[in-house]
Structure formats: C-alpha cells, structure tokens
Design a protein around this motif. Structure first.
Motif, short mmCIF file in Angstrom:
data_model
loop_
_atom_site.label_atom_id
_atom_site.label_comp_id
_atom_site.label_asym_id
_atom_site.label_seq_id
_atom_site.Cartn_x
_atom_site.Cartn_y
_atom_site.Cartn_z
N LEU A 130 1.01 -1.21 0.03
CA LEU A 130 -0.02 0.00 0.13
C LEU A 130 0.66 1.26 0.32
O LEU A 130 0.46 2.33 -0.66
CB LEU A 130 -0.92 0.02 1.19
CG LEU A 130 -2.30 -0.92 1.15
CD1 LEU A 130 -2.92 -1.00 2.52
CD2 LEU A 130 -3.19 -0.04 0.15
N ILE A 131 1.73 1.37 0.62
CA ILE A 131 2.95 2.41 0.74
C ILE A 131 3.55 2.47 -0.50
O ILE A 131 3.70 3.85 -1.09
CB ILE A 131 4.06 2.26 1.94
CG1 ILE A 131 3.39 2.13 3.22
CG2 ILE A 131 4.92 3.33 1.87
CD1 ILE A 131 4.10 1.68 4.40
N GLU A 132 3.61 1.55 -1.24
CA GLU A 132 4.42 1.41 -2.55
C GLU A 132 3.41 2.15 -3.82
O GLU A 132 3.78 2.92 -4.76
CB GLU A 132 5.00 0.22 -2.98
CG GLU A 132 5.88 -0.20 -2.13
CD GLU A 132 6.43 -1.74 -2.41
OE1 GLU A 132 7.38 -1.90 -1.88
OE2 GLU A 132 5.49 -2.49 -2.94
N LEU A 133 1.99 1.66 -3.35
CA LEU A 133 1.09 1.88 -4.49
C LEU A 133 -0.03 3.13 -4.20
O LEU A 133 -0.59 3.81 -5.30
CB LEU A 133 0.37 0.80 -5.04
CG LEU A 133 0.91 -0.31 -5.68
CD1 LEU A 133 -0.19 -1.56 -5.91
CD2 LEU A 133 1.50 0.00 -6.80
N ALA A 134 -0.35 3.36 -3.06
CA ALA A 134 -1.57 4.43 -2.47
C ALA A 134 -1.14 5.67 -3.36
O ALA A 134 -0.15 6.20 -3.31
CB ALA A 134 -1.50 4.62 -1.31
N ASP A 135 -2.28 6.43 -3.56
CA ASP A 135 -2.14 7.87 -4.12
C ASP A 135 -1.91 8.72 -3.06
O ASP A 135 -1.24 9.82 -3.12
CB ASP A 135 -3.39 8.24 -4.94
CG ASP A 135 -3.73 7.14 -6.06
OD1 ASP A 135 -2.95 7.43 -7.01
OD2 ASP A 135 -4.71 6.59 -6.24
N ARG A 136 -2.39 8.40 -1.89
CA ARG A 136 -2.15 9.30 -0.80
C ARG A 136 -2.14 8.37 0.52
O ARG A 136 -2.64 7.24 0.63
CB ARG A 136 -3.31 9.97 -0.39
CG ARG A 136 -3.44 11.35 -1.22
CD ARG A 136 -4.57 12.40 -0.60
NE ARG A 136 -5.78 12.10 -0.78
CZ ARG A 136 -6.95 12.22 0.10
NH1 ARG A 136 -6.64 12.51 1.19
NH2 ARG A 136 -7.91 11.78 -0.26
N ILE A 137 -1.15 8.72 1.33
CA ILE A 137 -0.89 7.77 2.90
C ILE A 137 -1.42 8.91 3.85
O ILE A 137 -0.96 9.92 4.06
CB ILE A 137 0.22 7.49 2.92
CG1 ILE A 137 0.79 6.38 1.66
CG2 ILE A 137 0.45 6.82 4.05
CD1 ILE A 137 1.99 6.02 1.77
N GLU A 138 -2.69 8.59 4.67
CA GLU A 138 -2.83 9.50 5.64
C GLU A 138 -2.77 8.79 7.21
O GLU A 138 -3.08 7.67 7.37
CB GLU A 138 -4.22 9.71 5.56
CG GLU A 138 -4.74 10.39 4.28
CD GLU A 138 -4.45 11.77 4.41
OE1 GLU A 138 -3.90 12.32 5.31
OE2 GLU A 138 -4.85 12.35 3.20
N SER A 139 -1.85 9.55 7.97
CA SER A 139 -1.38 8.92 9.27
C SER A 139 -2.63 9.58 10.13
O SER A 139 -2.85 10.54 10.01
CB SER A 139 -0.04 9.71 9.83
OG SER A 139 1.06 8.98 9.06
N LEU A 140 -3.30 8.71 10.83
CA LEU A 140 -4.49 9.09 11.72
C LEU A 140 -3.84 10.01 12.70
O LEU A 140 -3.19 9.62 13.85
CB LEU A 140 -5.18 7.88 12.17
CG LEU A 140 -5.51 6.78 10.97
CD1 LEU A 140 -6.50 5.65 11.68
CD2 LEU A 140 -6.71 7.62 10.24
N GLN A 141 -5.05 10.89 12.96
CA GLN A 141 -4.60 11.89 14.04
C GLN A 141 -4.84 11.78 15.30
O GLN A 141 -4.44 12.30 16.20
CB GLN A 141 -5.29 13.24 13.58
CG GLN A 141 -4.84 13.85 12.15
CD GLN A 141 -3.60 14.08 12.15
OE1 GLN A 141 -2.94 14.58 13.03
NE2 GLN A 141 -2.67 13.42 10.93
N VAL A 142 -5.75 10.70 15.53
CA VAL A 142 -5.90 10.09 17.15
C VAL A 142 -4.69 9.28 17.60
O VAL A 142 -4.47 8.10 17.01
CB VAL A 142 -7.24 9.19 17.13
CG1 VAL A 142 -7.29 8.83 18.70
CG2 VAL A 142 -8.20 10.10 16.68
N GLU A 143 -4.01 9.83 18.17
CA GLU A 143 -2.74 9.10 18.81
C GLU A 143 -2.80 8.12 19.89
O GLU A 143 -3.27 8.61 21.04
CB GLU A 143 -1.53 10.18 19.21
CG GLU A 143 -1.25 11.09 18.04
CD GLU A 143 0.06 12.10 18.52
OE1 GLU A 143 0.25 12.21 19.75
OE2 GLU A 143 0.63 12.55 17.46
N ALA A 144 -2.40 7.16 19.70
CA ALA A 144 -2.38 6.10 20.94
C ALA A 144 -1.55 6.29 21.75
O ALA A 144 -0.45 7.02 21.41
CB ALA A 144 -2.25 4.49 20.19
#
Length: 216
Positions: A130-144
């Motif tokens: 997914l990291i290789e192919l995704a148009d966008r990568i979104e890190s979720l903002q709710v931090e564990a």
C-alpha cells in the motif's frame, strides 16, 4: 479522480471507527459501497470498532480476487460507488495490486485502513505494498498512548503476560488486557525496545514498594 488512500497508524488509533464513519457519511448521501475486512475482532464477515460500532462486511479469504469480486457484483446489477477495506495489513501484496486496479479500471475510490508494522517492528506485506502504490497515505490523527503517557508508535505482543519479539506475524489475540494467552499492547519505542509493557511496569512498581526497609 478516484484514489487509493491508505489510512494507517498503530492499534487503538481509531482506524475502524473512521472506516465506519466514512461508510456512514456516503450512505447518508445515497451512495452504496462494498466493505471488505479480514480477521476482525468481532468475527468473520464483520467490521467493528472498539467503540462498539459493528456492521456487515465481506470477509477476504487467502485466494480471493477483490477486483474480480467487484466486477462480478457490478455485472449482476449491483451498485458500487466506493470500496472500504479494513485490516488491510492482512491482505497479500497481490490483493493490494487488485485494489489499485479497482481504482484505475473501475474508477472507484478505495479507502484502505491498517497498521503498518507488526509486533517485531517489521512492515506487514500488505501495508508495504500500500505504501508503494497508494495515491495518498494518511496518518491518523488520534494518537494512541503508551502506558507511560508518551505517544505509542509500536505494537507489542505478549504471550502469557510476557512480551515477545519472535513468532508468526499474524496471531489473533486479545487487546483488552485480559488473561488471554496471546495479547497486544501499544508502546512507545523506548519501552518496546526495553520490552516493558504496562503489566511489567506495574509489577516492577509493586516490587519496589514492598522492598524491606533497612534498619538503622
């Protein structure tokens, strides 16, 4: 333009909750989507959030072709406006390629949700693709959060209460800290390196409290 979007984070950062929210928002606007999942905590064919939200989903099996599944559904008159995939880290790299084909050939948005690394701090094959192919990568903002209060960045596995860093990559276990043989916990990098889980920290604190006081 349709996109393949990868929403990623550690456990406990709200991935499944966001997946269900995106589905709800689109349904409210009259759209119809297909939800895929694999090895959800609620059982086969379910997509669930730790907040208690649950909905039906298509269970992805080992050899399943996601692109072919959607083509067949649409050829039989089924409507598909978007695709949501939860627990995407468990998909094979080939299945991630199929999701890219869904975006490019069927012109559907695909929202994929998953954790990036396993308990050994190594990328899941599905997440890597997914990291290789995704148009966008979104890190979720709710931090564990780690038990120490720092931002949690690593997923830890415990067996009989002891943290381990070797074993099969995918083993279903408990995430609520009960007495299950296999469990999971999120930790900061420092405490993952030291193999210091919340339970281990509490045990160390108790041991320190009960140390005998030296007599004068």
């Amino acid at each position: 333009m349709p996109e393949l979007i990868f929403f990623c984070g550690t456990m406990d950062c709200g991935k499944s909750t966001l997946a269900l929210q995106i589905d709800h928002n689109r349904q409210a606007r009259g759209l119809q989507g297909v939800l895929f999942t694999r090895d959800d905590r609620a059982g086969e064919g379910m997509l669930s959030s730790r907040l208690g939200l649950v909905t039906d989903a298509v269970e992805v099996t080992g050899p399943m072709d996601l692109h072919a599944h959607l083509v067949e559904r649409m050829s039989q008159g089924g409507r598909v406006d978007y695709v949501i995939v939860d627990e995407a880290q468990f998909l094979s790299p080939g299945q991630i390629d199929q999701l890219a084909r869904v975006v490019d050939d069927l012109e559907l948005d695909v929202f994929a949700f998953g954790i990036t690394t396993d308990f050994r701090t190594r990328l899941f094959p599905g997440s890597q693709r997914l990291i290789e192919l995704a148009d966008r990568i979104e890190s979720l903002q709710v931090e564990a959060m780690c038990w120490c209060g720092a931002r949690a960045t690593h997923n830890a596995r415990t067996v009989n209460g002891e943290m381990v860093v070797e074993g099969e990559q995918v083993v279903v276990g408990d995430v609520n800290g009960t007495a299950a043989q296999v469990g999971y916990e999120v930790l900061c990098r420092r405490h993952h390196r030291r193999r210091m889980t919340g339970a281990a920290a509490r045990s160390a604190s108790v041991a320190q409290d009960v140390l005998p006081v030296a007599s004068g």
